[in-house]
Each structure stands twice: as C-alpha cells, then as structure tokens.
Design an enzyme around this catalytic site. Structure first.
Site, PDB file in Angstrom:
ATOM      1  N   SER A   1       0.483  -1.554  -0.482  1.00  0.00           N
ATOM      2  CA  SER A   1      -0.013   0.409  -0.416  1.00  0.00           C
ATOM      3  C   SER A   1       1.016   1.154   0.361  1.00  0.00           C
ATOM      4  O   SER A   1       1.989   1.154   1.060  1.00  0.00           O
ATOM      5  CB  SER A   1      -0.937   0.009   1.030  1.00  0.00           C
ATOM      6  OG  SER A   1      -1.715   0.614   1.716  1.00  0.00           O
TER       7      SER A   1
ATOM      8  N   ARG B   1     -21.660  -5.900 -47.011  1.00  0.00           N
ATOM      9  CA  ARG B   1     -20.230  -4.792 -45.612  1.00  0.00           C
ATOM     10  C   ARG B   1     -21.321  -3.816 -45.698  1.00  0.00           C
ATOM     11  O   ARG B   1     -21.643  -3.104 -46.009  1.00  0.00           O
ATOM     12  CB  ARG B   1     -18.964  -4.575 -47.012  1.00  0.00           C
ATOM     13  CG  ARG B   1     -18.150  -5.969 -47.311  1.00  0.00           C
ATOM     14  CD  ARG B   1     -16.967  -5.348 -48.436  1.00  0.00           C
ATOM     15  NE  ARG B   1     -16.134  -4.639 -47.105  1.00  0.00           N
ATOM     16  CZ  ARG B   1     -15.524  -3.623 -47.587  1.00  0.00           C
ATOM     17  NH1 ARG B   1     -16.027  -3.063 -49.140  1.00  0.00           N
ATOM     18  NH2 ARG B   1     -14.312  -2.598 -46.719  1.00  0.00           N
TER      19      ARG B   1
END
Length: 366
Positions: free
Chosen positions: A262, A301
C-alpha cells in the site's frame, strides 16, 4: 520528456496492468499480421515466383511505424489502405501483385484472426497451468473443512477441496470453449463474391480455418470469440472474488503468496493478483456486448459495425490473457489456512459428501 517525443502520446499500458499478451496483440503485431496477409494473398493469386518474392521482400523491409499508419488511416477509415499504398510503392514493378482482388476488410479481418490465434496460445497455456494447480489443491484439501457461505452468511460445512474443484471445473470449461475456436481467414473481395477456391488457398497459406462463406457481415467467428472470452473472464473472476472474500483480515482463510503493498499503509498485504483478475472480469462482458452488437450489420459490407469491433476485440483478448497469467501466479502461490477455516466454522456437520464430490469432479475431467 517533451510533447513531440515519439512515444509521448502512445498507449503503453500505464492504466492497464490487467492486460496480457501485449507482444502478441500490440500494434506492431497487427501491422505484421496485415503484411503477412498481403504476402499470402500475392502468393495464392497466381503471381510469378519473382513477383511473389519481391512482394514478400518489400513487406519484410517496409519501414513504417504504427503511429504513422494510424495518422494516415483516418483518410480512408482503416489502416489497410495506406499500408497497401506503401507496400505497392516498395514493390516497384511488381506493385500490381499487391492486394489483388481483395478489399480492406479482407486484410484486417484476417490480420485480427492471426492476432487472435497467436494470443490464444499463451491464454490456453496459462489456463492449463491453473487447472493443474487447482487439481493439486483439490486433492490436498479434499477433507479440509470450511464454512460454506450462501447469501453472505455461513450455511453448512463444506471442504476447501470442493471449492477448488469448482474453480477447476470453470477453468476447464473456459479452456474447452477457447480451444474449440477456429479463427478463419477472410477473403471475399469488395462484395463477397471472390472464388471460394482462392479463399481456401489463402487460409491454408496462413494456417487459418477456411470459412464456408465470406463473413464480412456474417460475424459468427467474432460472436463465438466474444462469448468464449466473456466466459473465460467470468470463470477466472469467480476464483478471484472467492479469494478476495476469503482473504479479508477478519476471515483469513486464504492469502496470496505474493501480495501487493500500500502507498500509505506498510502493514497491508493486498491481494493484487485477485484484484486485477476481478477488474478484467468486469470489463470483458461489456466489450463482448459491443462485438455482439456488431452482428446487426447491413448489406454485404457494413459501415461502422465492422469498425466498432477492432478495439473491443483486441482489448478483450488482452484482458483475458492478463487474467489467465495472473490466475496462474495466484493459484501457484495461494496460501491455504486450514486452522482459520476450522476456527471460523460456527455450524458443525459431516463433510463426507463434499469430499466425495471432489473425487467425482476430478475423475470426470481428467
């Protein structure tokens, strides 16, 4: 570092510690895959041997940075168009054999399938290692009693071996789903009407699966991949969340072998591997939803649906790769605390059925 430094604006993963397989899926890998697709296309399109070798040599020697290609891609909406221009210029008199009959989507779809294939390899390797480690844990702790918890409360006793066997089952299921994927080549031409024999040869040249039809707007391969990746992230996320809960200070039944520190509390031993896996598990389903959303694509497409897939697909691959890597490290170093498990039990009971289920689970999926 100044703002005009070559790499100052590049995404190098500063905010993405959960990613994995970056070498297999990075921009350089995508660029190499697009060039590999172009060279394969030249070779199967009837080019004379001299022309095929010239295009291959041009691809090997092409000096182009992904950053440059990214800027040039804006004009046509994808990076294949400027790449083809550069490759044709490099091929000189053999330029007509670069990109014959193909469309940009053919090359980019195929490149992403090559990247997928290469990224799945380390994922499957890591998942296999996780499953083996969980097999050993399940056997070792077949009779180790602990509290089963339902709706956050203690229920009846179970064994840690059964919990580990459950994690293993999910990991094996994820491995099976990813193994079943067969990334296909794409070669349909501008409207999906190219000769299927050419597509078959193209797929063989690249070592990809041969698709039954051009899949420009038939996105089953992407949807299958999305589902398998989302499942894998969730399977590993289940393991990670259990470890996070059971490693709480007040529970203390598990702990990571190498925890994180930490910035303000030096006494903490944070379950960082579990946290990164859990982070991936929360992101991949959202990315998969974008990929499923692109199934609805118009015409032969589409505009937008295909383009929307690129980043979510790669990010999902990277997150699952990172989760599998972190799970391998997590399980290999996982510390089990049987004394705390027994001390935390508030309800006594027979754990024989749980132990028997461990045996069944391990025999079922050897």
């Amino acid at each position: 570092m100044t703002s005009d430094d070559a790499g100052s604006w590049a995404d190098v993963g500063l905010l993405a510690p959960a990613r994995g397989a970056v070498r297999e899926s990075g921009d350089e890998a995508v660029l190499r895959a697009m060039l590999a697709a172009e060279v394969a296309l030249t070779r199967v399109s009837g080019a004379p041997a001299e022309a095929a070798e010239a295009v291959a040599a041009a691809a090997r020697e092409l000096a182009v940075r992904p950053a440059e290609l990214a800027v040039r891609a804006r004009a046509g909406g994808n990076p294949v168009i400027p790449l083809v221009e550069l490759l044709r210029a490099a091929a000189g008199e053999h330029a007509r054999w670069v990109h014959p009959g193909a469309t940009s989507q053919d090359i980019l779809d195929t490149a992403l399938m090559l990247v997928t294939r290469d990224t799945l390899r380390p994922i499957l390797t890591d998942l296999g290692a996780v499953a083996r480690a969980l097999t050993a844990l399940a056997r070792e702790h077949r009779d180790t009693p602990m509290a089963a918890r339902t709706l956050t409360q203690q229920a009846v006793p179970t064994t840690f071996g059964l919990k580990a066997a459950g994690w293993r089952r999910l990991v094996l299921d994820a491995h099976a789903r990813l193994t079943a994927l067969a990334p296909p080549a794409q070669l349909g031409g501008p409207a999906g009407t190219l000769d299927p024999a050419l597509t078959a040869a193209f797929a063989r040249e690249l070592g990809l699966a041969e698709p039954p039809l051009p899949w420009h707007v038939l996105r089953t391969p992407i949807a299958d991949l999305a589902g398998a990746l989302a499942f894998a992230s969730g399977a590993l996320g289940k393991l990670a969340l259990d470890v996070l809960v059971l490693s709480r200070t007040e529970i203390g039944e598990l702990s990571e072998g190498v925890g994180g520190g930490s910035s303000s509390m030096p006494h903490k031993h944070n379950p960082v591997r579990s946290a990164l896996i859990a982070a991936a598990a929360r992101q991949v389903p959202a990315l998969a939803s974008v990929l499923y959303g692109s199934l609805a694509a118009e015409d032969e497409r589409p505009a937008g649906a295909w383009h929307a897939e690129w980043q979510p697909l790669r990010e999902a691959l990277r997150l699952v790769a990172g989760a599998a890597r972190d799970a391998d490290e997590l399980v290999a170093g996982l510390r089990v605390h049987p004394g705390r498990m027994r001390a935390n039990l508030t309800v006594e009971g027979d754990t024989g059925s749980a132990a028997a289920l461990v045996t069944l689970a391990l025999e079922e999926r050897q």
